[in-house]
Design a protein around this motif. Structure first.
Motif, PDB file in Angstrom:
ATOM      1  N   GLU A   1       0.853  -1.197   0.000  1.00  0.00           N
ATOM      2  CA  GLU A   1       0.000   0.000   0.000  1.00  0.00           C
ATOM      3  C   GLU A   1       0.885   1.242   0.000  1.00  0.00           C
ATOM      4  O   GLU A   1       2.114   1.141   0.054  1.00  0.00           O
ATOM      5  N   PRO A   2       0.293   2.441  -0.064  1.00  0.00           N
ATOM      6  CA  PRO A   2       1.089   3.673  -0.150  1.00  0.00           C
ATOM      7  C   PRO A   2       2.213   3.761   0.886  1.00  0.00           C
ATOM      8  O   PRO A   2       2.033   3.441   2.056  1.00  0.00           O
ATOM      9  N   GLY A   3       3.374   4.170   0.365  1.00  0.00           N
ATOM     10  CA  GLY A   3       4.573   4.299   1.181  1.00  0.00           C
ATOM     11  C   GLY A   3       5.507   3.107   1.072  1.00  0.00           C
ATOM     12  O   GLY A   3       6.672   3.189   1.432  1.00  0.00           O
ATOM     13  N   ALA A   4       5.020   1.983   0.550  1.00  0.00           N
ATOM     14  CA  ALA A   4       5.832   0.768   0.430  1.00  0.00           C
ATOM     15  C   ALA A   4       6.865   0.915  -0.688  1.00  0.00           C
ATOM     16  O   ALA A   4       6.666   1.653  -1.652  1.00  0.00           O
ATOM     17  N   LEU A   5       7.950   0.179  -0.559  1.00  0.00           N
ATOM     18  CA  LEU A   5       9.020   0.166  -1.559  1.00  0.00           C
ATOM     19  C   LEU A   5       8.854  -1.020  -2.504  1.00  0.00           C
ATOM     20  O   LEU A   5       8.443  -2.100  -2.079  1.00  0.00           O
ATOM     21  N   ILE A   6       9.208  -0.808  -3.755  1.00  0.00           N
ATOM     22  CA  ILE A   6       9.232  -1.870  -4.755  1.00  0.00           C
ATOM     23  C   ILE A   6      10.585  -1.789  -5.466  1.00  0.00           C
ATOM     24  O   ILE A   6      10.996  -0.721  -5.898  1.00  0.00           O
ATOM     25  N   GLY A   7      11.259  -2.925  -5.577  1.00  0.00           N
ATOM     26  CA  GLY A   7      12.536  -2.978  -6.290  1.00  0.00           C
ATOM     27  C   GLY A   7      13.741  -2.657  -5.435  1.00  0.00           C
ATOM     28  O   GLY A   7      14.842  -2.487  -5.961  1.00  0.00           O
ATOM     29  N   GLU A   8      13.559  -2.627  -4.117  1.00  0.00           N
ATOM     30  CA  GLU A   8      14.669  -2.249  -3.241  1.00  0.00           C
ATOM     31  C   GLU A   8      15.789  -3.286  -3.216  1.00  0.00           C
ATOM     32  O   GLU A   8      16.959  -2.933  -3.091  1.00  0.00           O
TER      33      GLU A   8
ATOM     34  N   SER B   1      16.919  -5.192  -5.701  1.00  0.00           N
ATOM     35  CA  SER B   1      17.739  -4.990  -6.896  1.00  0.00           C
ATOM     36  C   SER B   1      18.477  -3.661  -6.873  1.00  0.00           C
ATOM     37  O   SER B   1      19.559  -3.546  -7.433  1.00  0.00           O
ATOM     38  N   CYS B   2      17.883  -2.688  -6.221  1.00  0.00           N
ATOM     39  CA  CYS B   2      18.545  -1.390  -6.091  1.00  0.00           C
ATOM     40  C   CYS B   2      19.828  -1.535  -5.272  1.00  0.00           C
ATOM     41  O   CYS B   2      20.824  -0.882  -5.541  1.00  0.00           O
ATOM     42  N   ILE B   3      19.808  -2.426  -4.314  1.00  0.00           N
ATOM     43  CA  ILE B   3      20.963  -2.628  -3.438  1.00  0.00           C
ATOM     44  C   ILE B   3      21.986  -3.565  -4.072  1.00  0.00           C
ATOM     45  O   ILE B   3      23.175  -3.261  -4.115  1.00  0.00           O
ATOM     46  N   ASP B   4      21.523  -4.729  -4.563  1.00  0.00           N
ATOM     47  CA  ASP B   4      22.492  -5.740  -5.001  1.00  0.00           C
ATOM     48  C   ASP B   4      22.653  -5.864  -6.519  1.00  0.00           C
ATOM     49  O   ASP B   4      23.434  -6.676  -6.996  1.00  0.00           O
ATOM     50  N   ASN B   5      21.909  -5.077  -7.283  1.00  0.00           N
ATOM     51  CA  ASN B   5      22.051  -5.065  -8.747  1.00  0.00           C
ATOM     52  C   ASN B   5      21.721  -6.417  -9.387  1.00  0.00           C
ATOM     53  O   ASN B   5      22.180  -6.705 -10.485  1.00  0.00           O
ATOM     54  N   GLN B   6      20.956  -7.248  -8.704  1.00  0.00           N
ATOM     55  CA  GLN B   6      20.542  -8.543  -9.222  1.00  0.00           C
ATOM     56  C   GLN B   6      19.161  -8.424  -9.865  1.00  0.00           C
ATOM     57  O   GLN B   6      18.492  -7.411  -9.722  1.00  0.00           O
ATOM     58  N   THR B   7      18.730  -9.483 -10.531  1.00  0.00           N
ATOM     59  CA  THR B   7      17.401  -9.491 -11.142  1.00  0.00           C
ATOM     60  C   THR B   7      16.329  -9.571 -10.051  1.00  0.00           C
ATOM     61  O   THR B   7      16.621  -9.910  -8.907  1.00  0.00           O
ATOM     62  N   ALA B   8      15.099  -9.301 -10.428  1.00  0.00           N
ATOM     63  CA  ALA B   8      13.980  -9.281  -9.482  1.00  0.00           C
ATOM     64  C   ALA B   8      13.746 -10.662  -8.880  1.00  0.00           C
ATOM     65  O   ALA B   8      13.750 -11.670  -9.596  1.00  0.00           O
ATOM     66  N   SER B   9      13.510 -10.701  -7.578  1.00  0.00           N
ATOM     67  CA  SER B   9      13.266 -11.964  -6.879  1.00  0.00           C
ATOM     68  C   SER B   9      11.784 -12.314  -6.839  1.00  0.00           C
ATOM     69  O   SER B   9      11.410 -13.406  -6.425  1.00  0.00           O
ATOM     70  N   ALA B  10      10.930 -11.390  -7.261  1.00  0.00           N
ATOM     71  CA  ALA B  10       9.477 -11.608  -7.301  1.00  0.00           C
ATOM     72  C   ALA B  10       8.889 -10.655  -8.338  1.00  0.00           C
ATOM     73  O   ALA B  10       9.580  -9.772  -8.848  1.00  0.00           O
ATOM     74  N   SER B  11       7.624 -10.851  -8.623  1.00  0.00           N
ATOM     75  CA  SER B  11       6.903  -9.970  -9.543  1.00  0.00           C
ATOM     76  C   SER B  11       5.963  -9.081  -8.754  1.00  0.00           C
ATOM     77  O   SER B  11       5.550  -9.430  -7.652  1.00  0.00           O
ATOM     78  N   VAL B  12       5.616  -7.933  -9.340  1.00  0.00           N
ATOM     79  CA  VAL B  12       4.680  -7.004  -8.707  1.00  0.00           C
ATOM     80  C   VAL B  12       3.695  -6.529  -9.771  1.00  0.00           C
ATOM     81  O   VAL B  12       4.098  -6.149 -10.865  1.00  0.00           O
TER      82      VAL B  12
END
Length: 156
Positions: free
Chosen positions: A79-86, A88-99
């Protein structure tokens, strides 16, 4: 993007704890608003993630798609305020889940390049962002550990 809207979202987002007034306004410049329709995929498991998102409005489902497993696995709703993609932002790896969007909604996006520019532009801002990211991830990990322990107790 309305500054008032962004300030409201940032006040709900763990990433921005401890920012003063001028730092908050400075950070806002780096984010762009994007709209997504119901059912639209924002991030796909296994793909490269090129941005960090903050939920501005709507509900967003984090899930593991059926692509690599017998059935889709729903993990949680953001919900509002939540992070998405954090991650990958840190470790530069591919997404571990879908959104995906569960309804029409908006996200505030910062590209990986702009994120790097932001955290490198000010020692205080960079330290606060990384500290807040770390605390957010540790809190999530502790919650996961508690849920796992409870599941083991209930099964055993």
């Amino acid at each position: 993007m309305s500054v008032t809207d962004m300030l409201e979202v940032m006040s709900k987002c763990s990433l921005f704890r401890g920012f003063n007034h001028s730092e908050t306004y400075y950070v806002i410049r780096f984010f762009k608003k994007e709209y997504f329709d119901k059912g639209e995929i924002v991030i796909q498991e296994g793909q490269t993630v090129k941005a960090l998102y903050i939920v501005g409005s709507g509900k967003w489902e984090v899930f593991l798609p059926q692509l690599y497993r017998p059935t889709e696995i729903k993990l949680h709703v953001l919900e509002p305020g939540a992070l998405i993609g954090e991650y990958s932002c840190i470790d530069n790896q591919t997404a571990s889940a879908s959104v995906r969007a569960l309804q029409l909604g908006e996200l505030y996006k910062i590209t990986r390049e702009d994120f790097t520019t932001l955290v490198d532009s000010s020692n205080r801002v960079g330290k606060l962002i990384y500290k807040n990211l770390l605390e957010t991830l540790v809190t999530r990990l502790r919650k996961h550990n508690e849920e796992t322990e409870l599941r083991i107790l209930l099964e055993g």
